[in-house]
Write an enzyme that holds these catalytic residues in place. Structure first.
Site, PDB file in Angstrom:
ATOM      1  N   THR A 177       0.888  -1.170   0.000  1.00  0.00           N
ATOM      2  CA  THR A 177       0.000   0.000   0.000  1.00  0.00           C
ATOM      3  C   THR A 177       0.914   1.205   0.000  1.00  0.00           C
ATOM      4  O   THR A 177       2.095   1.074   0.302  1.00  0.00           O
ATOM      5  CB  THR A 177      -0.880  -0.024   1.280  1.00  0.00           C
ATOM      6  OG1 THR A 177      -1.946  -0.929   1.083  1.00  0.00           O
ATOM      7  CG2 THR A 177      -1.469   1.316   1.656  1.00  0.00           C
ATOM      8  N   ARG A 205     -13.911  -7.181  -2.426  1.00  0.00           N
ATOM      9  CA  ARG A 205     -13.313  -7.059  -1.086  1.00  0.00           C
ATOM     10  C   ARG A 205     -12.754  -5.640  -0.877  1.00  0.00           C
ATOM     11  O   ARG A 205     -12.071  -5.084  -1.723  1.00  0.00           O
ATOM     12  CB  ARG A 205     -12.190  -8.092  -0.951  1.00  0.00           C
ATOM     13  CG  ARG A 205     -11.429  -8.035   0.385  1.00  0.00           C
ATOM     14  CD  ARG A 205     -10.191  -7.181   0.306  1.00  0.00           C
ATOM     15  NE  ARG A 205      -9.358  -7.283   1.500  1.00  0.00           N
ATOM     16  CZ  ARG A 205      -8.314  -6.506   1.743  1.00  0.00           C
ATOM     17  NH1 ARG A 205      -7.945  -5.607   0.888  1.00  0.00           N
ATOM     18  NH2 ARG A 205      -7.622  -6.650   2.851  1.00  0.00           N
ATOM     19  N   GLY A 207     -10.499  -3.409   1.970  1.00  0.00           N
ATOM     20  CA  GLY A 207      -9.691  -3.496   3.188  1.00  0.00           C
ATOM     21  C   GLY A 207      -9.790  -2.227   4.016  1.00  0.00           C
ATOM     22  O   GLY A 207     -10.770  -1.477   3.939  1.00  0.00           O
ATOM     23  N   THR A 227      -0.560   0.345   6.806  1.00  0.00           N
ATOM     24  CA  THR A 227      -0.345  -0.662   5.774  1.00  0.00           C
ATOM     25  C   THR A 227      -0.241  -2.019   6.447  1.00  0.00           C
ATOM     26  O   THR A 227       0.541  -2.184   7.387  1.00  0.00           O
ATOM     27  CB  THR A 227       0.919  -0.410   4.944  1.00  0.00           C
ATOM     28  OG1 THR A 227       1.233  -1.604   4.211  1.00  0.00           O
ATOM     29  CG2 THR A 227       2.121  -0.016   5.787  1.00  0.00           C
ATOM     30  N   GLY A 230      -5.402  -6.020   5.881  1.00  0.00           N
ATOM     31  CA  GLY A 230      -6.521  -5.097   6.070  1.00  0.00           C
ATOM     32  C   GLY A 230      -7.628  -5.592   6.972  1.00  0.00           C
ATOM     33  O   GLY A 230      -8.239  -4.806   7.704  1.00  0.00           O
TER      34      GLY A 230
HETATM   35  N1  ASP Z   1      -4.024  -2.674   3.986  1.00  0.00           N
HETATM   36  C1  ASP Z   1      -4.088  -3.041   2.600  1.00  0.00           C
HETATM   37  C2  ASP Z   1      -5.345  -3.854   2.368  1.00  0.00           C
HETATM   38  O1  ASP Z   1      -5.646  -4.701   3.175  1.00  0.00           O
HETATM   39  C3  ASP Z   1      -2.926  -3.820   2.153  1.00  0.00           C
HETATM   40  C4  ASP Z   1      -1.615  -3.352   2.684  1.00  0.00           C
HETATM   41  O2  ASP Z   1      -1.504  -2.299   3.267  1.00  0.00           O
HETATM   42  O3  ASP Z   1      -0.622  -4.035   2.542  1.00  0.00           O
HETATM   43  O4  ASP Z   1      -5.977  -3.670   1.357  1.00  0.00           O
END
Ligand code: ASP
Length: 311
Positions: A177, A205, A207, A227, A230
């Site tokens: 992210t 989906r 997050g 990050t 999620g």
């Molecule tokens: N938090 C993000 C999600 O779940 C992914 C990430 O930050 O790595 O979509």
């Protein structure tokens, strides 16, 4: 420039770093991309611009860089499509904007900001978000724009592991992210986050990244961009929890962010990191993964880029 009013910028390019899978060319490109985004955002602050503008600028640079899982470099979902999420928040006014599940928006962070400033809503999703983009004159791109060979191959590997049941037990799903938090010369904080989500995610989906209070939060004292996995960040309302600890308990931002990322999240079974900043320019960047792509320019004006712990 008055030192007390010197601006601060912190960015991240995701905590899903797997050290043994990191190739030297990839590492070099990621560091260069972080440096570019950091300078792009900091130039805004140095020119007296707002933290909101700096956050947006830095995130646009990361979205345009295929090395990061947002914008151009977004991962693919199970059906081979890219579904992008983003959010932004202005700490001075508590205004916020977010988009989820967009497919044809080159820079989702710009659309999130437009939702905040040009609509009466906080969040728009899917076709409705894209229709809104068109209504304000934001061009749509061909979904092909988001095709990168690296992300396509990552999906193929994930599908194969799923089919053959060969995923390592307990292995975190691939993620990443981008995000930024900034403090401007007027003392205002802002935060923003943008993502392609998780490789092989189910169609539809969403997050934590576009959810205000989970992936992004900013108020007068504290700004956070998260990050990580999620589903856990949503359940723990990570960004707001960190700022609430600062607000209600008077915790230092480093303690608040550390307690959530190194305590609450792993106890639930999740992983990831955050970048956090307070109104005095104190920075925290905890993560519980191998590494987290990150960069920062503190009150001393010096630029730093790092991936692993201790850098
Ligand atoms: N938090 C993000 C999600 O779940 C992914 C990430 O930050 O790595 O979509």
């Amino acid at each position: 420039m008055n030192h007390a009013a010197a601006p601060v910028l912190v960015i991240h390019g995701g905590a899903g770093v797997v050290k043994k899978e990191m190739r030297p060319e990839k590492e070099k490109a990621a560091r260069a991309g972080l440096e570019r985004a950091l300078q792009a955002g900091y130039a805004v602050l140095q020119a007296g611009g707002s933290s909101l503008d700096a956050v947006e600028k830095a995130i646009v640079a990361l979205e345009d860089d295929p090395n990061f899982n947002a914008g151009r470099g977004a991962v693919f979902n199970h059906d081979g499509r890219n579904e992008l999420d983003a959010s932004i928040m202005d700490g001075a006014t508590l205004r916020a904007g977010a988009v989820a599940n967009v497919h044809r928006i080159r820079n989702p962070i710009e659309l999130a900001r437009a939702v905040m400033e040009k609509s009466e809503h906080v969040m728009l999703i899917d076709d409705g978000a894209e229709q809104f983009a068109q209504s304000i004159g934001m061009p749509l791109v061909d979904p092909e724009y988001f095709y990168t060979e690296e992300r396509w191959q990552a999906l193929q590997r994930a599908l194969e592991e799923e089919k053959t049941n060969t995923a390592e037990p307990g292995k975190t799903p691939h993620h990443g992210t981008v995000g930024a938090v900034a403090l401007d010369a007027r003392g205002n904080l802002a935060a923003g986050t943008s993502t392609g989500g998780m490789t092989n995610k189910r169609f539809g989906r969403v997050g934590d990244s576009p959810i205000i209070g989970a992936g992004t939060y900013a108020d007068a004292r504290c700004a956070v961009s998260a990050t990580g996995w999620g589903e856990f960040y949503l359940r723990a309302t990570v960004a707001r929890d960190i700022c609430a600890r600062v607000e209600y308990r008077g915790d230092a931002v480093s303690k608040a962010a550390g307690d959530v990322v190194l305590g609450v999240i792993p106890e639930l079974g999740g992983d990831g990191g955050v970048i956090a900043l307070d109104k005095d320019g104190n920075i925290a960047m905890p993560f519980n993964t191998d590494g987290m792509f990150r960069g920062w320019i503190g009150r001393d004006g010096k630029a730093h880029v790092a991936i692993y712990a201790g850098e």
